[in-house]
Design an enzyme around this catalytic site. Structure first.
Site, PDB file in Angstrom:
ATOM      1  N   ASP A  14       0.864  -1.193   0.000  1.00  0.00           N
ATOM      2  CA  ASP A  14       0.000   0.000   0.000  1.00  0.00           C
ATOM      3  C   ASP A  14       0.895   1.235   0.000  1.00  0.00           C
ATOM      4  O   ASP A  14       2.083   1.155   0.302  1.00  0.00           O
ATOM      5  CB  ASP A  14      -0.905   0.001   1.246  1.00  0.00           C
ATOM      6  CG  ASP A  14      -1.817   1.223   1.280  1.00  0.00           C
ATOM      7  OD1 ASP A  14      -2.452   1.522   0.252  1.00  0.00           O
ATOM      8  OD2 ASP A  14      -1.881   1.899   2.318  1.00  0.00           O
ATOM      9  N   SER A  15       0.286   2.375  -0.292  1.00  0.00           N
ATOM     10  CA  SER A  15       1.035   3.632  -0.255  1.00  0.00           C
ATOM     11  C   SER A  15       1.493   3.959   1.169  1.00  0.00           C
ATOM     12  O   SER A  15       2.327   4.835   1.349  1.00  0.00           O
ATOM     13  CB  SER A  15       0.145   4.761  -0.752  1.00  0.00           C
ATOM     14  OG  SER A  15      -0.956   4.903   0.126  1.00  0.00           O
ATOM     15  N   TYR A  46      -0.599   8.729  -2.358  1.00  0.00           N
ATOM     16  CA  TYR A  46      -0.593   8.497  -3.801  1.00  0.00           C
ATOM     17  C   TYR A  46      -1.817   9.166  -4.458  1.00  0.00           C
ATOM     18  O   TYR A  46      -1.780   9.526  -5.627  1.00  0.00           O
ATOM     19  CB  TYR A  46      -0.711   6.996  -4.106  1.00  0.00           C
ATOM     20  CG  TYR A  46       0.550   6.173  -3.970  1.00  0.00           C
ATOM     21  CD1 TYR A  46       1.676   6.628  -3.298  1.00  0.00           C
ATOM     22  CD2 TYR A  46       0.599   4.887  -4.522  1.00  0.00           C
ATOM     23  CE1 TYR A  46       2.809   5.827  -3.177  1.00  0.00           C
ATOM     24  CE2 TYR A  46       1.722   4.088  -4.409  1.00  0.00           C
ATOM     25  CZ  TYR A  46       2.827   4.565  -3.732  1.00  0.00           C
ATOM     26  OH  TYR A  46       3.935   3.776  -3.624  1.00  0.00           O
ATOM     27  N   GLY A  47      -2.882   9.271  -3.686  1.00  0.00           N
ATOM     28  CA  GLY A  47      -4.201   9.578  -4.249  1.00  0.00           C
ATOM     29  C   GLY A  47      -4.410  10.981  -4.771  1.00  0.00           C
ATOM     30  O   GLY A  47      -5.471  11.278  -5.325  1.00  0.00           O
ATOM     31  N   CYS A  77      -4.307  -1.305  -2.115  1.00  0.00           N
ATOM     32  CA  CYS A  77      -4.446   0.138  -2.306  1.00  0.00           C
ATOM     33  C   CYS A  77      -5.347   0.350  -3.526  1.00  0.00           C
ATOM     34  O   CYS A  77      -4.999  -0.089  -4.636  1.00  0.00           O
ATOM     35  CB  CYS A  77      -3.057   0.726  -2.561  1.00  0.00           C
ATOM     36  SG  CYS A  77      -3.038   2.488  -2.928  1.00  0.00           S
ATOM     37  N   ASN A  78      -6.489   0.968  -3.305  1.00  0.00           N
ATOM     38  CA  ASN A  78      -7.421   1.217  -4.418  1.00  0.00           C
ATOM     39  C   ASN A  78      -6.789   2.124  -5.466  1.00  0.00           C
ATOM     40  O   ASN A  78      -7.015   1.972  -6.665  1.00  0.00           O
ATOM     41  CB  ASN A  78      -8.688   1.890  -3.892  1.00  0.00           C
ATOM     42  CG  ASN A  78      -9.507   0.986  -2.991  1.00  0.00           C
ATOM     43  OD1 ASN A  78     -10.467   0.387  -3.423  1.00  0.00           O
ATOM     44  ND2 ASN A  78      -9.123   0.881  -1.735  1.00  0.00           N
ATOM     45  N   THR A  79      -6.000   3.090  -4.984  1.00  0.00           N
ATOM     46  CA  THR A  79      -5.400   4.086  -5.876  1.00  0.00           C
ATOM     47  C   THR A  79      -4.390   3.428  -6.820  1.00  0.00           C
ATOM     48  O   THR A  79      -4.448   3.622  -8.047  1.00  0.00           O
ATOM     49  CB  THR A  79      -4.713   5.176  -5.030  1.00  0.00           C
ATOM     50  OG1 THR A  79      -5.656   5.676  -4.094  1.00  0.00           O
ATOM     51  CG2 THR A  79      -4.181   6.294  -5.886  1.00  0.00           C
ATOM     52  N   CYS A 187     -10.963   3.310   0.126  1.00  0.00           N
ATOM     53  CA  CYS A 187      -9.527   3.513   0.359  1.00  0.00           C
ATOM     54  C   CYS A 187      -9.209   2.709   1.612  1.00  0.00           C
ATOM     55  O   CYS A 187      -9.934   2.792   2.611  1.00  0.00           O
ATOM     56  CB  CYS A 187      -9.239   5.001   0.587  1.00  0.00           C
ATOM     57  SG  CYS A 187      -7.579   5.342   1.223  1.00  0.00           S
ATOM     58  N   THR A 188      -8.147   1.920   1.546  1.00  0.00           N
ATOM     59  CA  THR A 188      -7.881   0.995   2.657  1.00  0.00           C
ATOM     60  C   THR A 188      -7.518   1.722   3.952  1.00  0.00           C
ATOM     61  O   THR A 188      -7.675   1.175   5.041  1.00  0.00           O
ATOM     62  CB  THR A 188      -6.778  -0.014   2.264  1.00  0.00           C
ATOM     63  OG1 THR A 188      -5.639   0.709   1.744  1.00  0.00           O
ATOM     64  CG2 THR A 188      -7.287  -0.968   1.204  1.00  0.00           C
ATOM     65  N   HIS A 189      -7.056   2.958   3.843  1.00  0.00           N
ATOM     66  CA  HIS A 189      -6.774   3.743   5.058  1.00  0.00           C
ATOM     67  C   HIS A 189      -8.045   4.019   5.867  1.00  0.00           C
ATOM     68  O   HIS A 189      -7.991   4.179   7.082  1.00  0.00           O
ATOM     69  CB  HIS A 189      -6.164   5.105   4.691  1.00  0.00           C
ATOM     70  CG  HIS A 189      -4.693   5.077   4.396  1.00  0.00           C
ATOM     71  ND1 HIS A 189      -4.183   4.607   3.218  1.00  0.00           N
ATOM     72  CD2 HIS A 189      -3.626   5.504   5.137  1.00  0.00           C
ATOM     73  CE1 HIS A 189      -2.860   4.738   3.235  1.00  0.00           C
ATOM     74  NE2 HIS A 189      -2.499   5.276   4.381  1.00  0.00           N
TER      75      HIS A 189
END
Ligand code: DGL
Length: 272
Positions: A14-15, A46-47, A77-79, A187-189
Site C-alpha cells: 500500500d502507499s 498516492y491519491g 491500495c485502491n489508488t 480507500c484501505t486507510h
C-alpha cells in the site's frame, strides 16, 4: 501436484498504513501463510498525484517485493490498483489481486437509496471506477466523495485525531444523510477511521469495505493453484516501510494487532 512456491510469502503493498487493514483480514483468513508488507509512507499520499506518478511509485515498490520471491501480490491500495493493475499483471507472472471500491454489495442491498463512495481523487477519476459505476442501473445514485488530505491525517495519527473528526464533519455537511443507504470505504486507510465515520453518520447507514472480498478472492486462487502453505507454523510477517520515521513500523504493528482483535483473531504472530 503441490506447488514449490507454497512456503513463499504473500506480498502486500500500500502507499502507507492503509493496507495493514487488508493484511489483518488476510492473516485472520490464512494464518498459516507468511507475509511481507510494504508501506510506501515516504511517498504517501498516492491519491492526489498524477496517474503516471502513481504508476512509477507502484512499479518501484513491486520490483522490490518481487525480490522476496513472493508467490502472490495483493495491491492493498485502491489508488495503485486503479492506476497500475493491468500493467502489473502484464509484467509479472504471479497472481496479482487488487482492490476496488465495494460498490456491488452496496448497490444490491440499497436499491432505492443513495450510496456514497469515499475514496482518493485518483481512484474516483480513473477509468476503472467510472467503468464500474456504469455497470449499475442507477449510476446517478452513486455519489463520489473524494477525500484529498485524509490519508495524510491517518498516516500522522493512525486514525485517531480531532483533525480527522473535523475533516469528516466538513465533508459530510452538504449531504442529506436520510437518503443514504451505505457509505463505501474505497480507500484501505479509511478502515481505521470507521469509528469516527460511524459517530458522525449514525447507526442506520452501513459502512462497506472490500477487504473481505479481496481476501476471499486470493484464498480461492491459492487453493486452485495448490499453492497454499500447508506447514503449520505461526503467522510470519515482515513489515517494511519506506519512511525514515521508525515509528511507522510500530504504528503498523499496533494497527495490525488492533484490527486483528476487532476481527476476533487471537493467534500469535512472529515478526521477522
Ligand atoms: N490506501 C490507499 C488507497 O486505498 C491510499 C492512497 C493514498 O496514498 O492516497 O487508495
Amino acid at each position: 501436484m503441490e506447488n514449490t512456491l507454497n512456503e513463499s510469502p504473500i506480498g502486500v503493498f500500500d502507499s502507507g498504513l492503509g493496507g495493514i487493514s487488508v493484511l489483518a483480514q488476510l492473516v485472520a483468513c490464512m494464518p498459516e501463510e507468511k507475509y511481507i508488507y510494504y508501506g510506501d509512507s515516504a511517498n504517501a499520499p498516492y491519491g492526489v498525484r498524477s496517474t503516471d506518478e502513481v504508476k512509477d511509485l507502484t512499479f518501484k515498490v513491486v520490483d522490490n517485493l518481487i525480490k522476496y520471491n513472493i508467490k502472490a501480490l495483493v495491491v492493498a491500495c485502491n489508488t495503485a490498483t486503479s492506476a497500475a493493475i493491468n500493467e502489473l499483471r502484464n509484467l509479472y507472472d504471479i497472481p496479482i489481486i487488487g482492490m476496488e471500491p465495494a460498490l456491488k454489495p452496496a448497490v444490491e442491498k440499497y436499491q432505492s437509496k443513495d450510496i456514497i463512495v469515499m475514496a482518493t481523487p485518483v481512484t474516483l477519476r480513473e477509468k476503472k471506477f467510472n467503468n464500474l459505476i456504469q455497470q449499475f442501473n442507477r449510476p446517478e445514485n452513486i455519489i463520489k466523495l473524494p477525500c484529498p488530505g485524509l490519508v495524510e491525517l491517518i498516516e500522522a495519527s493512525g486514525g485517531q485525531s480531532e483533525e480527522i473528526k473535523n475533516y469528516l464533519k466538513n465533508q459530510f455537511a452538504p449531504f442529506n444523510l436520510a437518503n443514504v443507504g451505505a457509505i463505501v470505504l474505497g480507500c484501505t486507510h479509511y478502515i481505521f477511521i470507521k469509528d469516527s465515520i460511524r459517530e458522525l453518520v449514525g447507526d442506520s447507514i452501513e459502512l462497506i469495505d472490500g477487504n473481505r472480498g479481496t481476501t476471499n478472492h486470493l484464498y480461492k486462487l491459492l487453493e486452485e493453484q495448490h499453492s497454499k502453505n500447508k506447514a503449520k507454523v505461526n503467522t510470519e510477517i515482515k513489515i517494511v516501510n519506506s519512511s525514515k520515521d521508525l515509528r511507522m513500523l510500530d504504528l503498523s504493528k499496533e494497527l495490525l494487532e488492533k484490527q486483528l482483535n476487532l476481527l476476533g483473531w487471537s493467534g500469535s504472530i512472529k515478526y521477522v
